[in-house]
Enzyme design. Structure first.
Site, PDB file in Angstrom:
ATOM      1  N   THR A  79       0.853  -1.198   0.000  1.00 48.55           N
ATOM      2  CA  THR A  79       0.000   0.000   0.000  1.00 48.55           C
ATOM      3  C   THR A  79       0.884   1.242   0.000  1.00 48.55           C
ATOM      4  O   THR A  79       0.672   2.176  -0.785  1.00 48.55           O
ATOM      5  CB  THR A  79      -0.929  -0.010   1.232  1.00 48.55           C
ATOM      6  OG1 THR A  79      -1.823  -1.122   1.089  1.00 48.55           O
ATOM      7  CG2 THR A  79      -1.728   1.282   1.342  1.00 48.55           C
ATOM      8  N   ASN A 115      -5.679  -9.205  -8.149  1.00 48.01           N
ATOM      9  CA  ASN A 115      -5.871  -9.928  -6.888  1.00 48.01           C
ATOM     10  C   ASN A 115      -7.194 -10.682  -6.824  1.00 48.01           C
ATOM     11  O   ASN A 115      -7.317 -11.649  -6.097  1.00 48.01           O
ATOM     12  CB  ASN A 115      -5.762  -8.961  -5.701  1.00 48.01           C
ATOM     13  CG  ASN A 115      -6.554  -7.696  -5.878  1.00 48.01           C
ATOM     14  OD1 ASN A 115      -6.450  -7.027  -6.897  1.00 48.01           O
ATOM     15  ND2 ASN A 115      -7.349  -7.356  -4.891  1.00 48.01           N
ATOM     16  N   GLN A 123       0.625  -9.632  -6.550  1.00 41.50           N
ATOM     17  CA  GLN A 123       0.042 -10.975  -6.663  1.00 41.50           C
ATOM     18  C   GLN A 123       0.846 -11.880  -7.593  1.00 41.50           C
ATOM     19  O   GLN A 123       0.685 -13.099  -7.558  1.00 41.50           O
ATOM     20  CB  GLN A 123      -1.417 -10.883  -7.164  1.00 41.50           C
ATOM     21  CG  GLN A 123      -2.339 -10.142  -6.211  1.00 41.50           C
ATOM     22  CD  GLN A 123      -2.604 -10.903  -4.912  1.00 41.50           C
ATOM     23  OE1 GLN A 123      -2.305 -12.100  -4.784  1.00 41.50           O
ATOM     24  NE2 GLN A 123      -3.159 -10.214  -3.929  1.00 41.50           N
ATOM     25  N   SER A 176       4.767  -7.077  -1.980  1.00 38.60           N
ATOM     26  CA  SER A 176       4.253  -7.221  -0.620  1.00 38.60           C
ATOM     27  C   SER A 176       4.738  -8.534  -0.036  1.00 38.60           C
ATOM     28  O   SER A 176       4.664  -9.574  -0.693  1.00 38.60           O
ATOM     29  CB  SER A 176       2.720  -7.189  -0.645  1.00 38.60           C
ATOM     30  OG  SER A 176       2.212  -7.405   0.641  1.00 38.60           O
ATOM     31  N   HIS A 223       3.568 -10.313   2.674  1.00 40.19           N
ATOM     32  CA  HIS A 223       2.650 -11.334   3.217  1.00 40.19           C
ATOM     33  C   HIS A 223       1.896 -12.118   2.154  1.00 40.19           C
ATOM     34  O   HIS A 223       1.252 -13.109   2.466  1.00 40.19           O
ATOM     35  CB  HIS A 223       1.678 -10.716   4.233  1.00 40.19           C
ATOM     36  CG  HIS A 223       0.655  -9.771   3.686  1.00 40.19           C
ATOM     37  ND1 HIS A 223      -0.687 -10.038   3.719  1.00 40.19           N
ATOM     38  CD2 HIS A 223       0.774  -8.559   3.103  1.00 40.19           C
ATOM     39  CE1 HIS A 223      -1.363  -9.019   3.211  1.00 40.19           C
ATOM     40  NE2 HIS A 223      -0.500  -8.108   2.828  1.00 40.19           N
ATOM     41  N   THR A 232      14.134   3.959  11.291  1.00 36.65           N
ATOM     42  CA  THR A 232      14.829   2.706  11.626  1.00 36.65           C
ATOM     43  C   THR A 232      14.053   1.537  11.033  1.00 36.65           C
ATOM     44  O   THR A 232      12.841   1.436  11.185  1.00 36.65           O
ATOM     45  CB  THR A 232      14.950   2.564  13.155  1.00 36.65           C
ATOM     46  OG1 THR A 232      15.623   3.727  13.645  1.00 36.65           O
ATOM     47  CG2 THR A 232      15.735   1.315  13.531  1.00 36.65           C
ATOM     48  N   CYS A 263      -9.279  -8.248   0.591  1.00 33.41           N
ATOM     49  CA  CYS A 263      -7.966  -8.559   1.137  1.00 33.41           C
ATOM     50  C   CYS A 263      -7.503  -7.600   2.211  1.00 33.41           C
ATOM     51  O   CYS A 263      -6.639  -7.930   2.999  1.00 33.41           O
ATOM     52  CB  CYS A 263      -6.942  -8.681   0.038  1.00 33.41           C
ATOM     53  SG  CYS A 263      -6.957  -7.344  -1.095  1.00 33.41           S
TER      54      CYS A 263
HETATM   55  N1  PMP Z   1      -1.829  -4.511  -4.518  1.00 36.30           N
HETATM   56  C1  PMP Z   1      -2.498  -5.653  -4.645  1.00 36.30           C
HETATM   57  C2  PMP Z   1      -2.777  -6.182  -6.024  1.00 36.30           C
HETATM   58  C3  PMP Z   1      -2.931  -6.355  -3.521  1.00 36.30           C
HETATM   59  O1  PMP Z   1      -3.598  -7.502  -3.661  1.00 36.30           O
HETATM   60  C4  PMP Z   1      -2.638  -5.827  -2.243  1.00 36.30           C
HETATM   61  C5  PMP Z   1      -3.053  -6.561  -0.985  1.00 36.30           C
HETATM   62  N2  PMP Z   1      -4.403  -6.601  -0.786  1.00 36.30           N
HETATM   63  C6  PMP Z   1      -1.941  -4.623  -2.153  1.00 36.30           C
HETATM   64  C7  PMP Z   1      -1.549  -3.999  -3.315  1.00 36.30           C
HETATM   65  C8  PMP Z   1      -1.601  -4.010  -0.814  1.00 36.30           C
HETATM   66  O2  PMP Z   1      -0.597  -4.742  -0.182  1.00 36.30           O
HETATM   67  P1  PMP Z   1      -0.275  -4.603   1.392  1.00 36.30           P
HETATM   68  O3  PMP Z   1      -1.257  -5.504   2.080  1.00 36.30           O
HETATM   69  O4  PMP Z   1       1.144  -5.092   1.538  1.00 36.30           O
HETATM   70  O5  PMP Z   1      -0.415  -3.187   1.775  1.00 36.30           O
END
Ligand code: PMP
Length: 395
Positions: free
Chosen positions: A73, A147, A175, A195, A197, A233, A320
C-alpha cells in the site's frame, strides 16, 4: 468439536512460511540499530542486506533497486504520487493505486479494460497518442496480476510502448511475485511494488523497486536510511522474514504447474456440482492459483459465511484488506453484470495447498449446493437444510 480449517485465501494473505518465521526469530535477537557501526549494528544491517539480495533475486532486480516499505500500500501510494503531472491507470487496479491518485490533483487518464479483464496495449497506445504533448511528466500504472481474478496484464508490451513515448511505468506485482517468474529488468518498468505477506512473509512489509538512476522524491525524510529514500529505523525482523519468504518463493516457482492442476481440479469439481457457476476471467491468461467463481443468485457474503462455517476460508470481492463484503470495483471495471459480481467469491491457493484442501473445498461446496437447493424447494425445511450444512462442517 473444532472444525478442521482449510485455508484458501492466499491472495488476501498467505500463511507464514517456516523459513520466514526462523529468520524473524533470529533477527529479533539482535539488539543493534542497523545504522550503528558497532558489531551489534552490523549484525542487524547484515539481516537487511541479505534480505535485499533475496528480494532482488526473486524479481531479477539489483539489490540497490530495492527500497523496503511498510507494505505494498505504501509502495503503491509512493509510486503513483511521486511528482507526476498525469497518471494513466485502469479501473481494475488495487485501491492503493487508485485512491492516492483520486485524492490528489494529478490528472488521471483512464485506460479501458476488455471483458476478459485484460488491458489491451493498443488502448494504451490510443490514450498516449490522444494526450500527446499535454501529459507532462507522466506515469502508466498497470498491475501484473489481478488480486480478484488472477488475470495477467501485458506489462512488458505496455511498458515498451509507454517508454517509447517518454512515459514512466509502474507495475503492482504484489500478486504475481512468487507465483510466476517476474523479471524487473526484462519488463522494462521503472517502478514495481511488492508485498511480503502475499508470498508467505510477515504482514506490514513490502518494497518499492526503483530502477537505478530514476529520480524519485523520498517517501519519508529524516535519517539517511534506504539511501535517503525512506527514513526511519528499519523493521529488521520483518525485512529478514520477507527475504527468507522471497527466497523460498523463488525456489517454489517450479510448483506452479502443480498449483494449476489443483486449481483446475477445483474448477472442474465446481462445474460438476454447480453447472450454473461462472469462473470470471477464465478466458484470459491468469495466475495458476486463483479462481474467481460466481454462483448466480447466491450473494458472495452467503457463500463466504457458509463455507467459513464448514471450515473453508475463501475471499469475497476485494476483501484482502478489510474483510469488506461489497461490490467489487474490479469486476465492475471488467463490465461483469452486477448480479454476477455480487455472487463472486475468490478461491486462492498457495505454497502449502494440497490435494486434501481441494477435496475439503469441494465437500463444503457440495453441502452449500445441497443447502441452497433444498432452500429453493418449498417442501424442504430450511432448518433441516441448515443442519445438513453444519453437520458437514463438523465432519
Ligand atoms: N496490490 C495488490 C494487487 C494487492 O492484492 C494488495 C493486498 N491486498 C496490495 C496492493 C496491498 O498490499 P499490502 O497488504 O502489503 O499493503
Amino acid at each position: 468439536m473444532t472444525v478442521k480449517r482449510t485455508y484458501l485465501d492466499h491472495n488476501a494473505s498467505a500463511p507464514l512460511r517456516p523459513e520466514a518465521r526462523a529468520a524473524m526469530l533470529a533477527a529479533l535477537e539482535v539488539a543493534g540499530n542497523p545504522s550503528s557501526v558497532h558489531a551489534e549494528g552490523r549484525r542487524a544491517r547484515a539481516f537487511i542486506e541479505d534480505a535485499r539480495e533475496q528480494v532482488a533475486a526473486l524479481v531479477n532486480a539489483r539489490p540497490s533497486e530495492i527500497v523496503f516499505t511498510s507494505g505494498a500500500t505504501e509502495a503503491n501510494n509512493w509510486a503513483v504520487t511521486a511528482g507526476w503531472d498525469t497518471v494513466l491507470v485502469a479501473g481494475i487496479e488495487h485501491d492503493s493505486v487508485l485512491a492516492p491518485v483520486a485524492f490528489s490533483t494529478i490528472r488521471t487518464i483512464e485506460l479501458g479494460v476488455s471483458p476478459s479483464g485484460a488491458i489491451p496495449a493498443d488502448r494504451v497506445a490510443e490514450a498516449v497518442q490522444a494526450g500527446a504533448g499535454r501529459l507532462g511528466r507522466a506515469l502508466v500504472s498497470v498491475q501484473l496480476a489481478n488480486n480478484e481474478t488472477g488475470v495477467l496484464q501485458p506489462v512488458a508490451e505496455i511498458a515498451a510502448l509507454a517508454r517509447s513515448h517518454g512515459l514512466h511505468v509502474h507495475t503492482d506485482a504484489v500478486q504475481a511475485a512468487g507465483r510466476i517468474a517476474v523479471d524487473f529488468a526484462a519488463l522494462g518498468v521503472d517502478l514495481m511494488s511488492l508485498s511480503s505477506h502475499k508470498l508467505g512473509g510477515p504482514k506490514g512489509l513490502g518494497a518499492l523497486v526503483i530502477r537505478d538512476g530514476l529520480d524519485l522524491p523520498a517517501a519519508l525524510r529524516g535519517g539517511g536510511q534506504e539511501r535517503r529514500r525512506r527514513a526511519g529505523t528499519e523493521n529488521v525482523a520483518a525485512i529478514a522474514g520477507f527475504g527468507a519468504a522471497a527466497a523460498a518463493a523463488a525456489r517454489d516457482l517450479e510448483r506452479a504447474p502443480r498449483l494449476r492442476e489443483l486449481r483446475d481440479r477445483l474448477e472442474t469439481g465446481v462445474a460438476r456440482l454447480t453447472p450454473e457457476a461462472v469462473v470470471i476471467g477464465a478466458g484470459a491468461p491468469r495466475l495458476a492459483n486463483t479462481s474467481c467463481i460466481a454462483l448466480p443468485g447466491t450473494a458472495a457474503a452467503t457463500t463466504v459465511i457458509k463455507m467459513d462455517l464448514a471450515g473453508v476460508a475463501i475471499g469475497a470481492g476485494s476483501a484482502c484488506s478489510s474483510g469488506k463484503l461489497g461490490v467489487s470495483h474490479v469486476l465492475a471495471a471488467m463490465g461483469v453484470a452486477p448480479t454476477l459480481a455480487d455472487a463472486a467469491v475468490r478461491v486462492s491457493l498457495g505454497w502449502n495447498s494440497e490435494e486434501r484442501d481441494v477435496s475439503a473445498f469441494l465437500q463444503a461446496w457440495d453441502a452449500l449446493r445441497r443447502g441452497l437447493r433444498s432452500n429453493e424447494t418449498p417442501a424442504a425445511s430450511p432448518a433441516r437444510a441448515g443442519q445438513a450444512t453444519l453437520m458437514t462442517a463438523g465432519e
